[in-house]
Design a protein around this motif. Sequence first.
Motif, PDB file in Angstrom:
ATOM      1  N   UNK A  70       0.790  -1.228   0.000  1.00  7.96           N
ATOM      2  CA  UNK A  70       0.000   0.000   0.000  1.00  7.96           C
ATOM      3  C   UNK A  70       0.822   1.277   0.000  1.00  7.96           C
ATOM      4  N   UNK A  71       1.850   1.344   0.834  1.00 10.79           N
ATOM      5  CA  UNK A  71       2.666   2.559   0.922  1.00 10.79           C
ATOM      6  C   UNK A  71       3.439   2.800  -0.374  1.00 10.79           C
ATOM      7  N   UNK A  72       3.991   1.753  -0.942  1.00  7.08           N
ATOM      8  CA  UNK A  72       4.739   1.897  -2.194  1.00  7.08           C
ATOM      9  C   UNK A  72       3.816   2.295  -3.341  1.00  7.08           C
ATOM     10  N   UNK A  73       2.642   1.701  -3.370  1.00  5.93           N
ATOM     11  CA  UNK A  73       1.680   2.040  -4.415  1.00  5.93           C
ATOM     12  C   UNK A  73       1.274   3.514  -4.302  1.00  5.93           C
ATOM     13  N   UNK A  74       0.966   3.945  -3.097  1.00 10.13           N
ATOM     14  CA  UNK A  74       0.559   5.340  -2.900  1.00 10.13           C
ATOM     15  C   UNK A  74       1.683   6.297  -3.286  1.00 10.13           C
ATOM     16  N   UNK A  75       2.922   5.938  -2.971  1.00  9.38           N
ATOM     17  CA  UNK A  75       4.058   6.784  -3.341  1.00  9.38           C
ATOM     18  C   UNK A  75       4.201   6.872  -4.865  1.00  9.38           C
ATOM     19  N   UNK A  76       3.954   5.771  -5.545  1.00 11.61           N
ATOM     20  CA  UNK A  76       4.102   5.741  -7.004  1.00 11.61           C
ATOM     21  C   UNK A  76       2.941   6.397  -7.740  1.00 11.61           C
ATOM     22  N   UNK A  77       1.718   6.197  -7.232  1.00 12.69           N
ATOM     23  CA  UNK A  77       0.534   6.633  -7.969  1.00 12.69           C
ATOM     24  C   UNK A  77      -0.274   7.739  -7.292  1.00 12.69           C
ATOM     25  N   UNK A  78       0.126   8.120  -6.085  1.00 14.86           N
ATOM     26  CA  UNK A  78      -0.537   9.241  -5.419  1.00 14.86           C
ATOM     27  C   UNK A  78      -1.906   8.940  -4.858  1.00 14.86           C
ATOM     28  N   UNK A  79      -2.231   7.683  -4.738  1.00 15.61           N
ATOM     29  CA  UNK A  79      -3.522   7.305  -4.174  1.00 15.61           C
ATOM     30  C   UNK A  79      -3.446   5.894  -3.608  1.00 15.61           C
ATOM     31  N   UNK A  80      -4.407   5.583  -2.749  1.00 14.17           N
ATOM     32  CA  UNK A  80      -4.495   4.260  -2.147  1.00 14.17           C
ATOM     33  C   UNK A  80      -4.798   3.217  -3.226  1.00 14.17           C
ATOM     34  N   UNK A  81      -4.187   2.059  -3.100  1.00 14.09           N
ATOM     35  CA  UNK A  81      -4.453   0.965  -4.040  1.00 14.09           C
ATOM     36  C   UNK A  81      -5.837   0.391  -3.777  1.00 14.09           C
ATOM     37  N   UNK A  82      -6.689   0.393  -4.788  1.00  7.64           N
ATOM     38  CA  UNK A  82      -8.032  -0.180  -4.697  1.00  7.64           C
ATOM     39  C   UNK A  82      -8.277  -1.018  -5.944  1.00  7.64           C
TER      40      UNK A  82
END
Length: 155
Positions: A70-82
Amino acid sequence: MSLESARAHLAEHGRADDVIITEDPAATVALAALALGVEPGRIAKTIALRTADPDTCVLVVAAGDVKIDGASYKAAFGRKAQMLRPEDVERLTGHPVGGVCPFANPPGATVYIDESLRGYETVFPACGTPESAIELTPADLETVGHAAGWVAVTR
């Protein structure tokens, strides 16, 4: 229809004849690994995730034995992974649940390749159905999948 669109896409890269059809559906990593006789990490699963725009999605192709961080995804894409809702998967990816792949996707689906695949000589993404796959190097997957780039969003 989805297998045919994936084959047509792969034909543009001279790879349509390389599609593997398994006898049994292989909609999960474990079933695909069993059907193909490979370790689960070599199954290149395509994870379909929501974006802020309800008409687009992100497709992360990752090793079969990892999960989205989750943290890596948010850092890469600017939003929570859903994850996409099942009822939105085919509309946004062009493929049914279990057959989502990085080939022949609609313009609103952006493909990224996760760093988890770099450790494998070859990997097996689906080709539009739970019974289909193709063996590709990670570099070929990036090219044939028209990936926007590499990301590090798994653990």
